[in-house]
Design a protein around this motif. Structure first.
Motif, PDB file in Angstrom:
ATOM      1  N   ASP A  98       2.946  -3.502  11.752  1.00 56.11           N
ATOM      2  CA  ASP A  98       2.484  -2.115  11.658  1.00 56.11           C
ATOM      3  C   ASP A  98       3.570  -1.050  11.735  1.00 56.11           C
ATOM      4  OD1 ASP A  98      -0.076  -2.649  11.123  1.00 56.11           O
ATOM      5  OD2 ASP A  98      -0.913  -2.025  13.049  1.00 56.11           O
ATOM      6  N   ALA A  99       4.841  -1.451  11.672  1.00 62.26           N
ATOM      7  CA  ALA A  99       5.892  -0.422  11.724  1.00 62.26           C
ATOM      8  C   ALA A  99       5.960   0.368  10.418  1.00 62.26           C
ATOM      9  CB  ALA A  99       7.240  -1.074  12.023  1.00 62.26           C
ATOM     10  N   GLY A 100       5.346  -0.186   9.371  1.00 61.73           N
ATOM     11  CA  GLY A 100       5.297   0.565   8.112  1.00 61.73           C
ATOM     12  C   GLY A 100       6.044  -0.078   6.956  1.00 61.73           C
ATOM     13  N   LYS A 101       6.221  -1.388   7.004  1.00 63.88           N
ATOM     14  CA  LYS A 101       6.966  -2.058   5.921  1.00 63.88           C
ATOM     15  C   LYS A 101       6.276  -1.866   4.576  1.00 63.88           C
ATOM     16  CE  LYS A 101       6.763  -6.094   7.718  1.00 63.88           C
ATOM     17  NZ  LYS A 101       6.258  -5.704   9.044  1.00 63.88           N
ATOM     18  N   THR A 102       4.965  -2.124   4.574  1.00 63.66           N
ATOM     19  CA  THR A 102       4.262  -2.057   3.296  1.00 63.66           C
ATOM     20  C   THR A 102       4.260  -0.624   2.772  1.00 63.66           C
ATOM     21  OG1 THR A 102       2.916  -3.877   4.068  1.00 63.66           O
ATOM     22  CG2 THR A 102       2.130  -2.719   2.140  1.00 63.66           C
ATOM     23  N   THR A 103       4.019   0.333   3.660  1.00 67.54           N
ATOM     24  CA  THR A 103       4.020   1.741   3.250  1.00 67.54           C
ATOM     25  C   THR A 103       5.391   2.119   2.685  1.00 67.54           C
ATOM     26  OG1 THR A 103       2.490   2.137   5.055  1.00 67.54           O
ATOM     27  CG2 THR A 103       3.482   4.071   4.055  1.00 67.54           C
ATOM     28  N   ILE A 139      -2.820  -6.239   6.469  1.00 69.12           N
ATOM     29  CA  ILE A 139      -1.532  -6.760   6.904  1.00 69.12           C
ATOM     30  C   ILE A 139      -0.895  -7.564   5.781  1.00 69.12           C
ATOM     31  CG2 ILE A 139      -2.030  -6.865   9.357  1.00 69.12           C
ATOM     32  CD1 ILE A 139      -2.669  -9.847   8.975  1.00 69.12           C
ATOM     33  N   THR A 140       0.404  -7.685   5.846  1.00 72.15           N
ATOM     34  CA  THR A 140       1.108  -8.431   4.822  1.00 72.15           C
ATOM     35  C   THR A 140       1.236  -9.872   5.274  1.00 72.15           C
ATOM     36  OG1 THR A 140       2.362  -6.463   4.413  1.00 72.15           O
ATOM     37  CG2 THR A 140       3.228  -8.483   3.491  1.00 72.15           C
ATOM     38  N   GLY A 162       4.951  -9.196   9.443  1.00 71.18           N
ATOM     39  CA  GLY A 162       5.440  -8.880  10.779  1.00 71.18           C
ATOM     40  C   GLY A 162       4.818  -9.739  11.866  1.00 71.18           C
ATOM     41  N   LYS A 214       8.039   6.814  10.866  1.00 70.03           N
ATOM     42  CA  LYS A 214       6.927   7.489  11.558  1.00 70.03           C
ATOM     43  C   LYS A 214       7.407   8.669  12.405  1.00 70.03           C
ATOM     44  CE  LYS A 214       3.947   3.400  11.647  1.00 70.03           C
ATOM     45  NZ  LYS A 214       2.818   2.748  12.267  1.00 70.03           N
ATOM     46  N   ASP A 216       6.822  11.557  11.959  1.00 65.59           N
ATOM     47  CA  ASP A 216       5.760  12.572  11.980  1.00 65.59           C
ATOM     48  C   ASP A 216       4.721  12.291  13.070  1.00 65.59           C
ATOM     49  OD1 ASP A 216       5.125  10.200  10.321  1.00 65.59           O
ATOM     50  OD2 ASP A 216       3.158  11.153  10.186  1.00 65.59           O
ATOM     51  N   ARG A 217       4.812  11.109  13.720  1.00 68.55           N
ATOM     52  CA  ARG A 217       3.747  10.753  14.684  1.00 68.55           C
ATOM     53  C   ARG A 217       3.928  11.458  16.015  1.00 68.55           C
ATOM     54  NH1 ARG A 217       2.717   4.774  16.110  1.00 68.55           N
ATOM     55  NH2 ARG A 217       1.302   5.764  17.584  1.00 68.55           N
ATOM     56  N   ALA A 340       7.759   7.414   6.080  1.00 71.35           N
ATOM     57  CA  ALA A 340       7.368   6.867   4.777  1.00 71.35           C
ATOM     58  C   ALA A 340       6.015   7.434   4.365  1.00 71.35           C
ATOM     59  CB  ALA A 340       7.302   5.346   4.852  1.00 71.35           C
ATOM     60  N   PHE A 341       5.121   7.524   5.329  1.00 76.13           N
ATOM     61  CA  PHE A 341       3.761   7.971   5.045  1.00 76.13           C
ATOM     62  C   PHE A 341       3.747   9.404   4.514  1.00 76.13           C
ATOM     63  CE2 PHE A 341      -0.520   9.338   6.674  1.00 76.13           C
ATOM     64  CZ  PHE A 341      -1.252   8.545   5.800  1.00 76.13           C
TER      65      PHE A 341
HETATM   66  N1  GTP Z   1       2.067   8.548  10.754  1.00 80.19           N
HETATM   67  C1  GTP Z   1       2.630   7.599  10.040  1.00 80.19           C
HETATM   68  N2  GTP Z   1       1.970   6.480   9.770  1.00 80.19           N
HETATM   69  C2  GTP Z   1       2.583   5.520   9.026  1.00 80.19           C
HETATM   70  C3  GTP Z   1       3.906   5.701   8.544  1.00 80.19           C
HETATM   71  N3  GTP Z   1       4.245   4.585   7.860  1.00 80.19           N
HETATM   72  C4  GTP Z   1       3.181   3.754   7.924  1.00 80.19           C
HETATM   73  N4  GTP Z   1       2.180   4.319   8.615  1.00 80.19           N
HETATM   74  C5  GTP Z   1       0.852   3.751   8.920  1.00 80.19           C
HETATM   75  O1  GTP Z   1       1.011   2.649   9.800  1.00 80.19           O
HETATM   76  C6  GTP Z   1       0.064   1.616   9.491  1.00 80.19           C
HETATM   77  C7  GTP Z   1       0.813   0.316   9.237  1.00 80.19           C
HETATM   78  O2  GTP Z   1       1.602   0.438   8.069  1.00 80.19           O
HETATM   79  P1  GTP Z   1       1.987  -0.792   7.136  1.00 80.19           P
HETATM   80  O3  GTP Z   1       2.816  -0.222   6.058  1.00 80.19           O
HETATM   81  O4  GTP Z   1       0.819  -1.628   6.791  1.00 80.19           O
HETATM   82  O5  GTP Z   1       2.849  -1.652   8.153  1.00 80.19           O
HETATM   83  P2  GTP Z   1       3.463  -3.084   7.953  1.00 80.19           P
HETATM   84  O6  GTP Z   1       4.681  -3.058   8.789  1.00 80.19           O
HETATM   85  O7  GTP Z   1       3.589  -3.418   6.518  1.00 80.19           O
HETATM   86  O8  GTP Z   1       2.381  -4.008   8.606  1.00 80.19           O
HETATM   87  P3  GTP Z   1       2.230  -5.599   8.505  1.00 80.19           P
HETATM   88  O9  GTP Z   1       2.426  -5.987   7.099  1.00 80.19           O
HETATM   89  O10 GTP Z   1       0.846  -5.862   8.958  1.00 80.19           O
HETATM   90  O11 GTP Z   1       3.241  -6.144   9.414  1.00 80.19           O
HETATM   91  C8  GTP Z   1      -0.732   2.107   8.284  1.00 80.19           C
HETATM   92  O12 GTP Z   1      -1.931   2.686   8.736  1.00 80.19           O
HETATM   93  C9  GTP Z   1       0.177   3.185   7.680  1.00 80.19           C
HETATM   94  O13 GTP Z   1      -0.541   4.191   6.996  1.00 80.19           O
HETATM   95  C10 GTP Z   1       4.575   6.927   8.822  1.00 80.19           C
HETATM   96  O14 GTP Z   1       5.713   7.187   8.421  1.00 80.19           O
HETATM   97  N5  GTP Z   1       3.886   7.826   9.579  1.00 80.19           N
END
Ligand code: GTP
Length: 776
Positions: A98-103, A139-140, A162, A214, A216-217, A340-341
Motif C-alpha cells: 500500500d505504499a503506492g507502487k501501483t499508483t 493489491i498487486t 508488497g 504520499k 499530500d497525506r 503519485a496520487f
Molecule cells: N494520498 C495518497 N494516496 C496514495 C498515494 N499513492 C497511492 N495512494 C493510495 O494508496 C493506496 C495503495 O496504493 P497502491 O498503488 O495500490 O499501492 P501498492 O504499493 O501498489 O500496493 P500493493 O500492490 O497491494 O502492495 C491506494 O488507495 C492509492 O490510491 C499518494 O501519493 N497520496
C-alpha cells in the motif's frame, strides 16, 4: 579396486512423490494450435526491438498459420539497435504493501505516453493490476513487466507485490533488475516489508533511489522518513529534493541539483509544472541541504573535492555524474519526494531513473558456469555481439497466448523462430513468439537484444530460474534461491469430472510459482498444496476457480512440518526373501549423520573393493530418496541429513537393484529411528504495530501462542511495535484475532525466521494424527 565415492545433493523438499512426477511430465499443449496463428506484418523498427505489428489480443483475433515462416526468417536477419544499451534502464518499484507502487507505476506509464486513460487502484482499473482478483482486492499479486520510454531512454519496469506471502516475486524481480525505486509512505515511513525488500536488494546489490510518496497525506513527514532510512535500513540517504509544503498544501519540490522549485499547477493527471525560484522561507533550508549533498558527493572525486574546498561549486553535469557514480557504487541512496496520487513529483522521478540508475553496461559482466562442468566459470558481457544468454524469471499463464515465459536477456540476440538451449536441463527450446509486454497488452517483436525483458510464448520445458542460451555456447547463470513452503492445505475437486482439470491447473500454477508446491498422498488419498502463507494459498485456490474453472473443497491450513535427526547412527540391514523361484538378497550398512539446517539431503558412498557392486548403488540411492519424503515420526519430509553407504554384501544370483532399493528403505526406517528423530516446525518472525493501550493484550496473546517476545519499540504517531518469534501453527487467522482485540487499529507482518524442534507433546499429537489418518 579404487574407492568408489559418489555424492549427490538435493533439497529434501524437492523430492516429489511419483504421482507428482507423472503430472509434471504430461505435456501441456492446449494453447498452441489456437494461438500461434497471428498474421504478422513487418513494420520498420522504432525502438530497441524490431517490431511486427502491434496487436492487442482478444478472443476475436484471427490469425493465419502459414505466416509462422516469417518468424523463422527473422532469426537470420541482422538487427540494428535503435536504443543504445547505455540508455536502457531495467528497474523495479519496491515497497511495503500500500505504499503506492501501483499508483506510481500508473503515473509513470501515463507520463511516458503509453497510457492515455489512467486507472485508479481504488476503482479497480489499474493497468498493471490486471489479474481479476488483483483488481478486486486492490493489491498487486503478480509482477507484470512493461516497457516504456522517457527522454529517449528505454525503461523496462517490473511491478512487484508488497505482501510478504509474495516475497518470492520480489526476489525474482530483483534478480533480473539493474536498479530500483524504493517507495515509502511519508506517513508510515520505513515499514517492515520495506526493510525486507531493502535487505533483498542488498543481497543482489541492486542500486536504488528512494521516493517518499504520499506527501499530500495528513501526517506526512519527509524528514522523519529520511531519518528512518538511516536508523531502520542503515543506509546513507542523499537528499536531492525537499518538499514544498506537506499534507493538503503540498505544492511541489525543491530540486537541490538545480536549486530551483518545481511547482505543479494542479492535482489532476497531466497537471503542468514550472521551474520557479525557491520560496524565500525555504531558501536557507535548501542551501543547508545542498551543502550536505555536495559534501557527500565531492568525496567521490579528488579533483572536484579540491575545487570545492577552494570554494568552486561543481556544475550541474558534474553533480549528476557524481550522484550517479555514488548511487551505482552503493555509497548512498538519492532521496526524492512527491505524491503519485496527486500527480506531483513523477516526472523528476523519471529523470532521476535516467540520470542515476545504471544501464546494463554500468554493471559487472554476468557470471555463470559451464553446464557440463560447474567448476568452470564463464562471463557474459552485456553486448549484442556476445553469445545469447537469458534468464527465465517468471512464468505466467495467459488466457489468450497460453504459457508466457518472461526472460531477461543478458547478452546476444534472441530471434523468433530460432532454437536455444535450456542450459539447466540440456534441452532444446524453440522460440515461437517474442512479445514485448505492456501490462495486459502486448506486441510481437521479431528480435530481442541484450538488456531487453521479453515474454516468450510456447516454451515447453523451461521453468522460473533457468537459463536459456546459445546452443553452441551454453551457460548456466546464477541460480535463484527459492524458499520452502511453510503452510499446506488439502484440496479436493467438488466433482469427479474436475479431477483432471485440477491436476492440469496445479501443474501450470506450480510452473509459474516455484514457492508453490503440490503433491498427492496416495496413502490417505489426498492432494495437498503448499505455499508461503494463508493468502498465498487462498489466491491459488481462487485462480484454480477463475482460470481453470475448478471448484474445490479446501481443508484447514496446516503447518509444513519437517523431520530430521539429532545424532549420528549406523545401521546394518539385510533384505532377504525366498519365495518360490528366484530369491532377493541385499545387505547394506548405512550411516545417518545430521547436517546443518538448510542443507537438505546428501548421499555418499564409501564402498571399497566392490562390497556393493557399482550397478546396485542407484538402487540404494533410490530407496533412500523415496524414504526422505516420508519421515518415521509423522510422515513429514526429512531434511538436513547425510546418508553414507559404508559397507554391504551381495549374492551372485539373488541380488538386484530392486533388492538394494528395498534394503535402503528398511535401513532408513531403522537407522533414522536410532538417530534420535525430531519434528521441526516453521517459526515466524512477527512484528505487530499497535496503539499503546492495546500493547498488554497483544503481548499476552502472543505469549499464549507460544510466542517469544524479542523487543519493544516506538513508532511514529505514538504507536508501539512488538517483535516476536511465534510458531506458524499458532498464527492461523491471527489477522481476525488482532483486529478484534485492537478494534482494527493494530497491524502485523510475519515472515519465516527458522525451523525449530517442536515440543514433545506436539510431536506426540502429530505422530498420533498421522497414524489415525493412515488407519482411516
Ligand atoms: N494520498 C495518497 N494516496 C496514495 C498515494 N499513492 C497511492 N495512494 C493510495 O494508496 C493506496 C495503495 O496504493 P497502491 O498503488 O495500490 O499501492 P501498492 O504499493 O501498489 O500496493 P500493493 O500492490 O497491494 O502492495 C491506494 O488507495 C492509492 O490510491 C499518494 O501519493 N497520496
Amino acid at each position: 579396486m579404487a574407492a568408489e565415492a559418489s555424492l549427490c545433493n538435493f533439497s529434501g523438499t524437492n523430492v516429489s512423490s511419483p504421482p507428482l512426477r507423472r503430472y509434471l511430465l504430461s505435456p501441456s499443449t492446449s494453447f498452441r494450435s489456437r494461438h500461434l496463428r497471428q498474421q504478422p506484418t513487418l513494420t520498420s523498427s522504432f525502438f530497441g526491438t524490431q517490431r511486427l505489428n502491434s496487436t492487442k489480443f482478444n478472443s476475436n483475433s484471427h490469425f493465419q498459420k502459414r505466416n509462422l515462416s516469417v518468424f523463422a526468417m527473422a532469426a537470420s536477419e541482422d538487427v540494428k539497435r535503435e536504443v543504445p544499451l547505455k540508455d536502457y534502464r531495467n528497474i523495479g518499484i519496491m515497497a511495503h504493501i500500500d505504499a503506492g507502487k501501483t499508483t506510481t507505476t500508473e503515473r509513470v506509464l501515463y507520463y511516458t505516453g503509453r497510457n492515455y486513460k489512467i486507472g485508479e487502484v481504488h476503482e479497480g482499473t489499474a493497468t498493471m493490476d490486471w489479474m481479476e482478483q488483483e483488481q478486486e482486492r486492490g493489491i498487486t499479486i503478480t509482477s507484470a513487466a512493461t516497457t516504456t520510454f522517457w527522454n529517449k531512454h528505454r525503461i523496462n519496469i517490473i511491478d512487484t507485490p508488497g505482501h510478504v506471502d509474495f516475497t518470492l516475486e520480489v526476489e525474482r524481480a530483483l534478480r533480473v533488475l539493474d536498479g530500483a525505486i524504493c517507495l515509502f509512505d511519508s506517513v508510515a515511513g520505513v515499514e517492515p516489508q520495506s526493510e525486507t525488500v531493502w535487505r533483498q536488494a542488498d543481497k543482489y546489490g541492486v542500486p536504488r533511489i528512494c521516493f517518499v510518496n504520499k506527501m499530500d497525506r495528513l501526517g506526512a513527514n519527509f524528514f522523519r522518513t529520511r531519518d528512518m532510512i538511516v536508523t531502520n535500513l542503515g543506509a546513507k540517504p542523499l537528499v536531492l529534493q525537499l518538499p514544498i509544503g506537506a499534507e493538503d498544501v503540498f505544492k511541489g519540490v525543491i530540486d537541490l541539483v538545480r536549486m530551483k522549485a518545481i511547482v505543479w499547477s494542479g492535482e489532476e493527471l497531466g497537471a503542468k509544472f514550472a521551474y520557479e525560484d525557491i520560496p524565500a522561507d525555504l531558501q536557507e533550508l535548501a542551501e543547508e541541504y545542498r551543502a550536505l549533498m555536495l559534501e557527500t558527493i565531492v568525496e567521490l572525486d579528488d579533483e572536484v573535492m579540491e575545487g570545492y574546498l577552494e570554494g568552486v561549486e561543481p556544475d550541474e553535469a558534474t553533480v549528476k555524474r557524481l550522484v550517479r557514480k555514488g548511487t551505482i557504487g552503493g555509497s548512498f541512496v538519492p532521496v526524492l519526494c512527491g505524491s503519485a496520487f496527486k500527480n506531483k513529483g513523477v516526472q523528476p522521478l523519471l529523470d532521476a531513473v535516467v540520470d542515476y540508475l545504471p544501464s546494463p553496461l554500468d554493471l559487472p559482466p554476468m557470471k555463470g558456469t559451464d553446464p557440463e562442468n560447474p567448476e568452470i566459470e564463464i562471463e557474459r558481457l552485456a553486448s549484442d555481439d556476445e553469445a545469447f544468454s537469458g534468464l527465465a524469471f517468471k512464468i505466467m499463464n495467459d488466457p489468450f497466448v497460453g504459457s508466457l515465459t518472461f526472460v531477461r536477456i543478458y547478452s546476444g540476440k534472441l530471434a523468433a523462430g530460432s532454437y536455444v538451449i535450456n542450459a539447466n536441463k540440456g534441452k532444446k527450446e524453440r522460440i515461437g513468439r517474442l512479445l514485448e509486454m505492456h501490462a495486459n497488452s502486448r506486441e510481437d517483436v521479431k528480435v530481442a537484444l541484450a538488456g531487453d525483458i521479453v515474454a516468450l510464448a510456447g516454451l515447453k520445458d523451461t521453468i522460473t530460474g533457468e537459463t536459456l542460451s546459445d546452443p553452441e555456447k551454453p551457460i548456466v547463470l546464477e541460480r535463484m534461491d527459492f524458499p520452502d513452503p511453510v503452510i499446506k492445505v488439502a484440496i479436493e475437486p467438488k466433482t469427479k469430472a474436475d479431477v483432471d482439470k485440477m491436476a492440469n491447473g496445479l501443474i501450470k500454477l506450480a510452473q509459474e510459482d516455484p514457492s508453490f508446491h503440490f503433491s498427492r498422498d496416495e496413502e490417505i488419498n489426498q492432494t495437498v498444496i503448499e505455499g508461503m502463507g494463508e493468502l498465498h494459498l487462498e489466491i491459488i485456490v481462487d485462480r484454480l476457480k477463475r482460470e481453470f474453472k475448478v471448484e474445490a473443497n479446501v481443508g484447514a491450513p496446516q503447518v509444513n512440518y519437517r523431520e530430521s535427526i539429532s545424532r549420528t547412527a549406523e545401521v546394518k540391514y539385510v533384505h532377504k526373501k525366498q519365495s518360490g523361484g528366484q530369491g532377493q538378497f541385499a545387505d547394506i550398512t548405512v550411516r545417518f549423520e545430521p547436517l546443518e539446517a538448510g542443507s537438505g539431503y546428501e548421499f555418499k558412498s564409501e564402498i571399497k573393493g566392490g562390497a556393493v557392486p557399482r550397478e546396485y548403488i542407484p538402487g540404494v540411492m533410490k530407496g533412500l530418496e523415496e524414504s526422505m519424503s516420508n519421515g518415521v515420526l509423522a510422515g513429514f519430509p526429512v531434511v538436513d541429513l547425510r546418508a553414507v553407504l559404508t559397507d554391504g554384501s551381495y549374492h551372485d544370483v539373488d541380488s538386484s537393484v530392486l533388492a538394494f532399493q528395498l534394503a535402503a528403505r528398511g535401513a532408513f526406517r531403522e537407522g533414522v529411528r536410532k538417530a534420535a528423530p525430531k519434528i521441526l516446525e516453521p517459526i515466524m518472525s512477527v512484528e505487530v504495530v499497535t496503539p499503546e493501550e492495546h500493547l498488554g493484550d497483544v503481548i499476552g496473546d502472543l505469549n499464549s501462542r507460544r510466542g517469544q517476545i524479542n523487543s519493544f519499540g516506538d513508532k511514529p504517531g505514538g504507536l508501539k511495535v512488538v517483535d516476536a518469534l511465534v510458531p506458524l501453527a499458532e498464527m492461523f487467522q491471527y489477522v481476525s484475532t488482532l483486529r478484534g482485540m485492537t478494534k482494527g487499529r493494530a497491524s502485523y507482518t510475519m515472515q519465516l525466521a527458522k525451523f525449530d524442534v517442536v515440543p514433545q507433546h506436539i510431536q506426540n499429537q502429530l505422530s498420533a494424527a498421522k497414524e489415525e489418518a493412515v488407519t482411516a
